[in-house]
Design a protein around this motif. Sequence first.
Motif, PDB file in Angstrom:
ATOM      1  N   ARG A 138     -14.204  45.311  33.153  1.00 58.87           N
ATOM      2  CA  ARG A 138     -14.331  44.668  31.845  1.00 58.87           C
ATOM      3  C   ARG A 138     -12.946  44.264  31.350  1.00 58.87           C
ATOM      4  NH1 ARG A 138     -15.884  48.273  26.631  1.00 58.87           N
ATOM      5  NH2 ARG A 138     -14.224  49.480  27.653  1.00 58.87           N
ATOM      6  N   PRO A 139     -12.752  43.011  30.950  1.00 55.56           N
ATOM      7  CA  PRO A 139     -11.452  42.633  30.380  1.00 55.56           C
ATOM      8  C   PRO A 139     -11.230  43.360  29.052  1.00 55.56           C
ATOM      9  CG  PRO A 139     -12.742  40.692  30.997  1.00 55.56           C
ATOM     10  CD  PRO A 139     -13.673  41.860  31.039  1.00 55.56           C
ATOM     11  N   VAL A 140     -10.062  43.965  28.894  1.00 51.88           N
ATOM     12  CA  VAL A 140      -9.753  44.685  27.653  1.00 51.88           C
ATOM     13  C   VAL A 140      -8.634  44.016  26.866  1.00 51.88           C
ATOM     14  CG1 VAL A 140     -10.573  46.884  28.572  1.00 51.88           C
ATOM     15  CG2 VAL A 140      -8.153  46.259  28.816  1.00 51.88           C
ATOM     16  N   GLU A 141      -7.904  43.103  27.491  1.00 51.63           N
ATOM     17  CA  GLU A 141      -6.828  42.390  26.805  1.00 51.63           C
ATOM     18  C   GLU A 141      -6.457  41.180  27.647  1.00 51.63           C
ATOM     19  OE1 GLU A 141      -2.286  41.772  26.042  1.00 51.63           O
ATOM     20  OE2 GLU A 141      -3.446  42.058  27.881  1.00 51.63           O
ATOM     21  N   VAL A 171      14.714  27.017  21.857  1.00 55.92           N
ATOM     22  CA  VAL A 171      15.138  26.097  22.917  1.00 55.92           C
ATOM     23  C   VAL A 171      14.695  24.685  22.533  1.00 55.92           C
ATOM     24  CG1 VAL A 171      14.996  27.882  24.694  1.00 55.92           C
ATOM     25  CG2 VAL A 171      13.003  26.434  24.246  1.00 55.92           C
ATOM     26  N   PRO A 172      15.252  23.669  23.182  1.00 63.74           N
ATOM     27  CA  PRO A 172      14.828  22.301  22.875  1.00 63.74           C
ATOM     28  C   PRO A 172      13.377  22.062  23.301  1.00 63.74           C
ATOM     29  CG  PRO A 172      16.946  22.317  24.018  1.00 63.74           C
ATOM     30  CD  PRO A 172      16.387  23.694  24.128  1.00 63.74           C
ATOM     31  N   VAL A 173      12.688  21.211  22.571  1.00 62.93           N
ATOM     32  CA  VAL A 173      11.343  20.790  22.964  1.00 62.93           C
ATOM     33  C   VAL A 173      11.415  20.170  24.357  1.00 62.93           C
ATOM     34  CG1 VAL A 173       9.418  19.259  22.420  1.00 62.93           C
ATOM     35  CG2 VAL A 173      10.637  20.426  20.576  1.00 62.93           C
ATOM     36  N   GLY A 174      10.473  20.532  25.212  1.00 63.86           N
ATOM     37  CA  GLY A 174      10.453  20.016  26.577  1.00 63.86           C
ATOM     38  C   GLY A 174      11.233  20.843  27.573  1.00 63.86           C
ATOM     39  N   SER A 175      11.829  21.959  27.121  1.00 62.20           N
ATOM     40  CA  SER A 175      12.549  22.832  28.056  1.00 62.20           C
ATOM     41  C   SER A 175      11.585  23.417  29.084  1.00 62.20           C
ATOM     42  CB  SER A 175      13.235  23.973  27.297  1.00 62.20           C
ATOM     43  OG  SER A 175      14.214  23.488  26.428  1.00 62.20           O
ATOM     44  N   LEU A 176      12.094  23.635  30.293  1.00 62.56           N
ATOM     45  CA  LEU A 176      11.264  24.207  31.341  1.00 62.56           C
ATOM     46  C   LEU A 176      11.015  25.687  31.074  1.00 62.56           C
ATOM     47  CD1 LEU A 176      12.854  22.560  34.518  1.00 62.56           C
ATOM     48  CD2 LEU A 176      10.808  21.843  33.268  1.00 62.56           C
ATOM     49  N   ALA A 177       9.793  26.116  31.327  1.00 63.18           N
ATOM     50  CA  ALA A 177       9.420  27.519  31.126  1.00 63.18           C
ATOM     51  C   ALA A 177       8.346  27.888  32.140  1.00 63.18           C
ATOM     52  CB  ALA A 177       8.916  27.749  29.706  1.00 63.18           C
ATOM     53  N   THR A 178       8.167  29.183  32.329  1.00 59.55           N
ATOM     54  CA  THR A 178       7.064  29.701  33.144  1.00 59.55           C
ATOM     55  C   THR A 178       6.011  30.263  32.207  1.00 59.55           C
ATOM     56  OG1 THR A 178       8.568  30.283  34.948  1.00 59.55           O
ATOM     57  CG2 THR A 178       6.403  31.333  34.957  1.00 59.55           C
ATOM     58  N   TRP A 179       4.781  29.831  32.382  1.00 59.39           N
ATOM     59  CA  TRP A 179       3.657  30.334  31.592  1.00 59.39           C
ATOM     60  C   TRP A 179       2.851  31.282  32.472  1.00 59.39           C
ATOM     61  CZ3 TRP A 179      -1.641  29.047  32.569  1.00 59.39           C
ATOM     62  CH2 TRP A 179      -2.529  29.515  31.601  1.00 59.39           C
ATOM     63  N   ILE A 180       2.587  32.474  31.955  1.00 63.33           N
ATOM     64  CA  ILE A 180       1.776  33.468  32.677  1.00 63.33           C
ATOM     65  C   ILE A 180       0.565  33.813  31.828  1.00 63.33           C
ATOM     66  CG2 ILE A 180       1.686  35.795  33.645  1.00 63.33           C
ATOM     67  CD1 ILE A 180       4.654  35.651  34.184  1.00 63.33           C
ATOM     68  N   GLU A 181      -0.612  33.631  32.390  1.00 63.30           N
ATOM     69  CA  GLU A 181      -1.858  34.080  31.757  1.00 63.30           C
ATOM     70  C   GLU A 181      -2.244  35.408  32.406  1.00 63.30           C
ATOM     71  OE1 GLU A 181      -6.369  33.163  32.589  1.00 63.30           O
ATOM     72  OE2 GLU A 181      -5.437  31.423  31.617  1.00 63.30           O
ATOM     73  N   ARG A 182      -2.186  36.479  31.633  1.00 61.32           N
ATOM     74  CA  ARG A 182      -2.446  37.822  32.159  1.00 61.32           C
ATOM     75  C   ARG A 182      -3.676  38.412  31.488  1.00 61.32           C
ATOM     76  NH1 ARG A 182       1.222  41.664  29.535  1.00 61.32           N
ATOM     77  NH2 ARG A 182      -0.534  41.748  28.098  1.00 61.32           N
ATOM     78  N   THR A 183      -4.510  39.080  32.304  1.00 61.00           N
ATOM     79  CA  THR A 183      -5.675  39.776  31.764  1.00 61.00           C
ATOM     80  C   THR A 183      -5.768  41.154  32.394  1.00 61.00           C
ATOM     81  OG1 THR A 183      -6.853  37.671  31.506  1.00 61.00           O
ATOM     82  CG2 THR A 183      -8.170  39.687  31.392  1.00 61.00           C
ATOM     83  N   TYR A 184      -5.962  42.184  31.552  1.00 64.79           N
ATOM     84  CA  TYR A 184      -6.126  43.562  32.021  1.00 64.79           C
ATOM     85  C   TYR A 184      -7.621  43.901  32.064  1.00 64.79           C
ATOM     86  CZ  TYR A 184      -1.181  44.889  31.482  1.00 64.79           C
ATOM     87  OH  TYR A 184       0.171  45.008  31.612  1.00 64.79           O
ATOM     88  N   TYR A 185      -8.006  44.674  33.093  1.00 69.25           N
ATOM     89  CA  TYR A 185      -9.393  45.081  33.295  1.00 69.25           C
ATOM     90  C   TYR A 185      -9.480  46.599  33.408  1.00 69.25           C
ATOM     91  CZ  TYR A 185     -10.214  40.184  34.551  1.00 69.25           C
ATOM     92  OH  TYR A 185     -10.294  38.812  34.534  1.00 69.25           O
ATOM     93  N   ASP A 186     -10.618  47.158  32.910  1.00 71.24           N
ATOM     94  CA  ASP A 186     -10.823  48.595  33.038  1.00 71.24           C
ATOM     95  C   ASP A 186     -11.584  48.912  34.310  1.00 71.24           C
ATOM     96  OD1 ASP A 186     -13.519  48.072  32.574  1.00 71.24           O
ATOM     97  OD2 ASP A 186     -13.544  48.952  30.562  1.00 71.24           O
ATOM     98  N   SER A 187     -11.942  50.173  34.484  1.00 76.74           N
ATOM     99  CA  SER A 187     -12.583  50.614  35.721  1.00 76.74           C
ATOM    100  C   SER A 187     -13.988  50.051  35.894  1.00 76.74           C
ATOM    101  CB  SER A 187     -12.634  52.147  35.758  1.00 76.74           C
ATOM    102  OG  SER A 187     -13.276  52.652  34.589  1.00 76.74           O
ATOM    103  N   ASP A 188     -14.571  49.506  34.823  1.00 73.44           N
ATOM    104  CA  ASP A 188     -15.864  48.827  34.918  1.00 73.44           C
ATOM    105  C   ASP A 188     -15.700  47.324  35.091  1.00 73.44           C
ATOM    106  OD1 ASP A 188     -17.385  51.178  34.604  1.00 73.44           O
ATOM    107  OD2 ASP A 188     -17.156  51.083  32.418  1.00 73.44           O
TER     108      ASP A 188
END
Length: 253
Positions: free
Chosen positions: A224-227, A205-222
């Motif tokens: 603890r972030p795993v990814e 896409v062209p530089v400056g195109s609109l986009a949605t950025w998602i920062e996602r983090t997965y956690y375990d049962s303790d």
Amino acid sequence: MADTTGAPYLVVAAAFRTLITSGEWAVDFRLPSRAVLGEQYGVGENVIRRAQELLITEGLLEGRPGAGTYVRAPQERLHMLRCPAPGYPSAPLAPAGISTWDAQSTAKLPAPADIAARLQIRPGQHCVRTEYEFLDAARRPVMSSTSWEPMSITGKSAVVLPDGGPFAGRSVVDRMAHLGIAVVRATERTQPIQTDRDQAQQLGVPVGSLATWIERTYYDSDDRPVETADLVIPADRWTVDYDLNLSGETSAG
């Protein structure tokens, strides 16, 4: 041009937009040169360029290297369903509407400070970084993702590389389950962005195109972030939907 209701490039862009939406400029129509358009609308070539760039970011025009600027075919709008936690059943690696993906993993990369903070590990601790490029049926890029996993969790196991081994292409939930780790929740932060040069090149896409950025983090049962991952989703291709299960909620929001 006699119209002074806005910046000249916005006025020109509005005129072009009308020609496109009315069908006078049909799909695959090649726009005249900037010099010709500038003379027609009584503005400089730089104004025409800015108007074209605006409509490119809106998905109405596209630049074809060495061939000029054309009216773009309407793009199918895809819906990406996001949920507050993984599971029920395990979410697939790629959302609906994506035909395939390419992935490249690199092991033993020192975690940058911001990634280390998200994973609750020491800066510089070894991680596996995986770059994903998700493609539609025509093998055009439609979204990208950069994932980080601590090697203290996955190292020396069959799932250390998300793009290799017996679990290649499986979700984080499935791969962690192979290690006896239950991924029970995820956090996501979203914000609108304009693509930088690297993101634009990766997504086509062209530089400056609109986009949605998602920062996602997965956690375990303790808890603890795993990814953790950064997803970049072109705004002209995707609607991001959230289906929230509110059963058992007790706090007011």
